[in-house]
Write an enzyme that holds these catalytic residues in place. Sequence first.
Site, PDB file in Angstrom:
ATOM      1  N   HIS B 137      39.930  47.318  42.561  1.00  0.00           N
ATOM      2  CA  HIS B 137      40.196  47.025  41.002  1.00  0.00           C
ATOM      3  C   HIS B 137      39.075  46.569  40.562  1.00  0.00           C
ATOM      4  CE1 HIS B 137      42.111  44.867  37.821  1.00  0.00           C
ATOM      5  NE2 HIS B 137      42.934  45.648  37.896  1.00  0.00           N
ATOM      6  N   ASP B 214      41.615  41.024  48.648  1.00  0.00           N
ATOM      7  CA  ASP B 214      42.291  40.901  47.467  1.00  0.00           C
ATOM      8  C   ASP B 214      43.857  41.312  47.741  1.00  0.00           C
ATOM      9  OD1 ASP B 214      43.601  41.569  45.177  1.00  0.00           O
ATOM     10  OD2 ASP B 214      41.944  43.123  44.526  1.00  0.00           O
ATOM     11  N   GLN B 217      48.338  43.427  45.212  1.00  0.00           N
ATOM     12  CA  GLN B 217      49.162  44.488  45.326  1.00  0.00           C
ATOM     13  C   GLN B 217      49.962  44.260  46.569  1.00  0.00           C
ATOM     14  OE1 GLN B 217      50.184  46.260  42.875  1.00  0.00           O
ATOM     15  NE2 GLN B 217      48.610  45.658  41.450  1.00  0.00           N
ATOM     16  N   LYS B 240      53.075  39.196  39.884  1.00  0.00           N
ATOM     17  CA  LYS B 240      53.425  40.417  40.634  1.00  0.00           C
ATOM     18  C   LYS B 240      54.209  40.180  41.674  1.00  0.00           C
ATOM     19  CE  LYS B 240      48.577  42.167  39.688  1.00  0.00           C
ATOM     20  NZ  LYS B 240      48.738  43.510  38.741  1.00  0.00           N
TER      21      LYS B 240
END
Lengths: 139, 420
Positions: B137, B214, B217, B240
């Site tokens: 990202h 990271d 997600q 999220k």
Amino acid sequence: MTDLQQLYQQIILDHYRHPRNYFSLDAADRTAEVYNPLCGDQITLYIRVQDQRIHEIGFQGSGCAISQASASLMSISLREKTLAEAEALADQFCKMLNGENEMAIPIGELAALCAVRKFPARIKCAALPWRALYKSLAA
Amino acid sequence: MIRSATQTALKQPRSAFDVEEIRKDFPILTRLVHGRPLVYLDNAATSQKPQAMIDALTQYYQTENASVHRSLHALSEQATQAYEASRATVKRFLNARAAREIVFVRGTTEAINLVAHSFGRAHLNAGDEIILSVMEHHSNIVPWQLLCEEKQARLRVIPINDRGELLMDEYERLLNERTRLVAVNHVSNALGTINPIESIIELAHARGVPVFIDGAQAVAHLPVDVQALDCDFYAFSGHKLYGPTGIGVLYGKAEWLERLPPYQGGGEMIQSVSFAKTTYNALPHKFEAGTPNIAGAIGLGAALDYLESLPLVSLRAHENAMLDYATELLSEIDGLRIVGQAAHKCAVLSFVLEGVHAHDIGTILDEQGIAIRAGNHCAQPLMERLGVSATARASFAIYNQKDEVEALVCALQRVKEMFG
């Protein structure tokens, strides 16, 4: 027609599938490239000016139906316009998109893009080729 | 009523997984969009919020609101307790060794900027290298790019194959004596690829290179055990993960966080200040300058409590079943191509439809009450590698169900009809 059917009316889809004036102009004296980083839409506009008039106009690009149809319709509406007339038409079109002026609905086929006003997220798409025009007029 | 139902649910972990029951916990799922029931398939952008989390925010502001750690009055004590209890919940959720390894930040983006700033300032020199992957990202690219420009260091990029999987032998080749850090995502936001972070970490550690993961997600879909992974840093965003916006977490091994210089200066992060010398507060407060997002942290804690009250194993199986079902149905649509066909995927289905731009798909689906994402998903280098300018992306959460996948397929048929 629903808002969605108006947005994707036949004339828009037709210009998307068969864009008019879709070519680069070797003789262009003004070119401008614009890009929408959100969706990757891209348009390059080519203009040849003679006696302060848009004598030839072409564009190339890729992206959604709205941005590409808007570019195709714009290219038709600008032919043989003086640079001042082109800028005035761009102002009128953008005011219409932003809902600033209900009376600013442009004439002819450009009116097909009026439904975009009901889809705020898509106004940027319709405005993209006109940003290229402003850029080339400023050049 | 909703609230008491939620509280009962929290007391008794549910043994069986019932998506209808789960949906009742998310009030927004009952609303209509353009006159149709909302089909929310943009969970990779942000998830919807359970009532228990919303209640925790309200309760904090109604009954406990005060500044944490400083004042001596009862409210401040309660707010501090609730704030630190959330930190303990996050520690448990990630299986960190200690709560002081959990730093509250605004989100994954701030966590990355924190590490880039603090790690970079202390440990990066001209000629050094940082390894990323092509499927990052933008938030896991740009902070490192800024750092490399400043330090005259260099970014190295792990390539992928056409299915959207990292080329691990290329990664091994990129690791060298100039490598100072590896920063990769756990799960790709644009493709849903689950990256082999265990091997990535192991290979980096074999060369003494620390690894930042990271996890934005990943945390909502996969179990994460930072001790088992042995990663040096792990970051995620609360929103999220059924929590509020504006709160996220940076996990860092205590030995790293101790060594790193502070990120922002201000109150809270200091022990003593004089114009001659300032000494910094202990972990994790050293990295939490200013009044923190107290309500956000408490909301995140409530979201994790809610999630842990559910049978997580069957819940993840359900999410995978939704992804498999959608993959199967969408594969049958003429002219539709699924972008990202990794062997290990979760929760994300990216696709392109011949002759129709993703934005047009998004607009037409929205008219049917279906929310998806269309665009480059803040991953321009990845889109360029895959030769697409934009994709449409459906992403799943625990509350999605089969008839929503079917609604998506019907709406895509309508897109095809319109564009004929």
